[in-house]
Design an enzyme around this catalytic site. Structure first.
Site, short mmCIF file in Angstrom:
data_model
loop_
_atom_site.label_atom_id
_atom_site.label_comp_id
_atom_site.label_asym_id
_atom_site.label_seq_id
_atom_site.Cartn_x
_atom_site.Cartn_y
_atom_site.Cartn_z
N SER A 141 0.85 -1.18 0.00
CA SER A 141 0.00 0.00 0.00
C SER A 141 0.90 1.24 0.00
O SER A 141 2.12 1.14 0.00
CB SER A 141 -0.92 -0.03 1.22
N ASP A 182 7.72 -9.17 -3.11
CA ASP A 182 6.57 -9.59 -3.91
C ASP A 182 6.86 -10.90 -4.64
O ASP A 182 5.99 -11.77 -4.72
CB ASP A 182 6.20 -8.49 -4.92
N HIS A 208 10.20 3.62 -3.71
CA HIS A 208 10.31 3.50 -2.25
C HIS A 208 11.59 4.16 -1.77
O HIS A 208 12.03 3.94 -0.64
CB HIS A 208 10.34 2.03 -1.83
N HIS A 265 0.76 3.27 -2.50
CA HIS A 265 0.88 3.58 -3.93
C HIS A 265 -0.47 3.95 -4.54
O HIS A 265 -0.63 3.95 -5.76
CB HIS A 265 1.45 2.39 -4.69
#
Lengths: 334, 334
Positions: B58, B113, B222, B60
């Protein structure tokens, strides 16, 4: 140079508005075109309808060009950053929007816009174009309930433009389109919170000063004074304060169904906007209102200002049908 | 408390993701629903098609829930801020997206991920669901051309999801949907510029430090290191640097038609985004490419980070038709 904390991705500040408009029209050439350098019009005009002209200062992108297209506005008149478009620009927009059935101008209630749109309307009138106007006055923080005509227009613009634009698209008369616009404005109330200022390109300074731990309730989108400055508070508490002020301003609630629009002012994350929406919706429902339509995002910004506003519109079947009617613009599609 | 300069409109930082998701689903209940607290699905699932699961951390927003709906994704798996969703959340998304014809997972190529989506795929496979994946690798700044599989995924996610989602919506097979996703990813290159950091709620500090007069080219969403840090430059010059890197990475240009997506990272004004778009478009055209589709706005943000990225996709008739195919999601409507 830019003020500390305001890092801009621009070229010469004096070219910023025209370069941004050039980019906007190039990016969305399927929907919009230039009529003149500061007048955005539909790529495919719709004949036989009342024209809707919107506009105001730049720096509020995606307003106002983002609302030009099928179902909303025929033309947008764009000024310098936070400055009203001059009368000749508004006149060009009126002429571009005119299809022989009259033109409604919609804009936020600011002195500069009132003067310039008013002068343009006189000029257009002298050229045989019937012009009416709706001055949006949704910001309940900007004047008392007894002086609603002194209130400023903020994100309620979008609701008023959408309803009026839908009425025009359905080939209603100028009288009717004006009536819908007036009704939508009367049904719409907003209030915002500013968490930080922004910087007008080239000015080298912030639009106002706010301490690192402060927020200002009711501050206008150009930094006009609000009603209360104080320490930062949780989103739910801010939402409750704004909802209380908005709901307290409503007289007859009708059937108690509302549209809720959360408008990010520029630098506030979507994450925050949805948290704020959640708090506002809960506060509205706690006050007995039911949220039946929702809009969350950046609709009318103040460059990179941090903060957000809430807009609440009391709905009946008529306004709801205009809100839901098809629209295809850069920023608003239904 | 928040770090100086990062004023958030949130409640308890630890509730931020769940409250934002709750607000998102409440605001857009006509399009999305919860399958589980961190899994967003279509309100009206479309049967008989390959399922598309997207996701990631989250922070984004509007990614990833904003791409769930007709024509794009069936489900989004949402993690904590800037953290991959755990395998059980991804598995729940896979199960929700499964209509018996297999599931494609699409996500940006980050170690967390890759691990969590991979584990979830194994679990789903053990339950009889055929799962494939596309790791989006569009960020040319993140690894050399000889190591494209090491590249990170940034705003190219949206292009890949849109094409794969359209292929799935047209009832193509899992093999075909995967082929389109791989093709869209191979055709897509991005690079960004960071002008300021953001603050993970509750962390009390910025994600990285950047001086008041500095920018960093190629920095990740990030705060991953970029390829060059230096003084702020005009938008056109920044656009030229990014376009040169992107175009230099392209091999066969095909017929030289591209889609150009400008992605605002959060705090950068729309005004700036359109100026940046204009500069990028001019730079692309100077290099002999033709921009035939354009997207400008906030598609995958980094909370309130200032900056933007450019994404360029080489188009042929097939990719163009999938890009243009109907979609109705919160963030992307065609």
């Amino acid at each position: 140079m830019t003020a500390a904390g305001f890092k801009k991705l621009i070229n010469d500040p004096f070219d910023a508005v025209d370069e941004a408009l050039e980019g906007f029209v190039a990016a969305h050439a399927d929907i919009v075109a230039f009529a003149e350098p500061r007048v955005i019009v539909r790529r495919n005009p719709s004949a036989g309808k009342v024209g809707l002209v919107v506009g105001g200062g730049s720096g509020h992108e995606p307003a106002f060009g983002g609302y030009v297209g099928t179902g909303i506005a025929d033309a947008a008149a764009c000024g310098n950053i936070f400055a009203s478009p001059p009368p000749n620009v508004v006149l060009a927009a009126i002429r571009a929007a005119n299809h022989g059935r009259g033109v409604l101008m919609g804009y936020g209630n600011y002195a500069g816009d009132v003067m310039n749109f008013g002068l343009a309307a006189q000029l257009a009138s002298a050229q045989g174009i019937e012009v009416r106007e709706i001055r949006v006055t949704d910001d309940v923080a900007s004047a008392a309930k007894s002086e609603t005509t002194k209130r400023r227009g903020i994100a309620g613009d979008i609701i008023v433009f959408k309803c009026a634009g839908a009425a025009a698209e359905q080939r209603l008369s100028l009288d009717e389109v004006e009536r819908i616009a007036v009704k939508a404005n009367a049904a719409t109330r907003s209030m915002g919170v500013a968490l930080s200022a922004c910087e007008v390109p080239g000015s080298g300074r912030p639009t106002f000063e706010l301490a690192d731990d402060e927020m200002e309730i009711g501050m206008g989108v150009h930094g006009e004074p609000g009603i209360k400055r104080g320490p930062l508070q949780p989103a739910d508490e801010v939402a409750r304060i704004l909802v209380d002020a908005i709901v307290g301003d409503i007289g007859d609630r009708g059937r108690g169904e509302v549209a809720l629009l959360v408008n990010g002012l520029g630098a506030t994350a979507y994450l925050d906007q949805y948290i704020f929406y959640r708090g506002a919706r809960r506060a509205l429902e706690a006050s007995g209102l039911t949220v039946v339509r929702s809009y969350v995002g950046e609709f009318i910004t103040s460059l990179e200002m941090a903060g957000a506003s809430l807009t609440v519109t009391l709905l009946d079947d008529e306004l709801l049908s205009f809100l839901d009617a098809p629209a295809s613009t850069v920023r608003f599609t239904t």
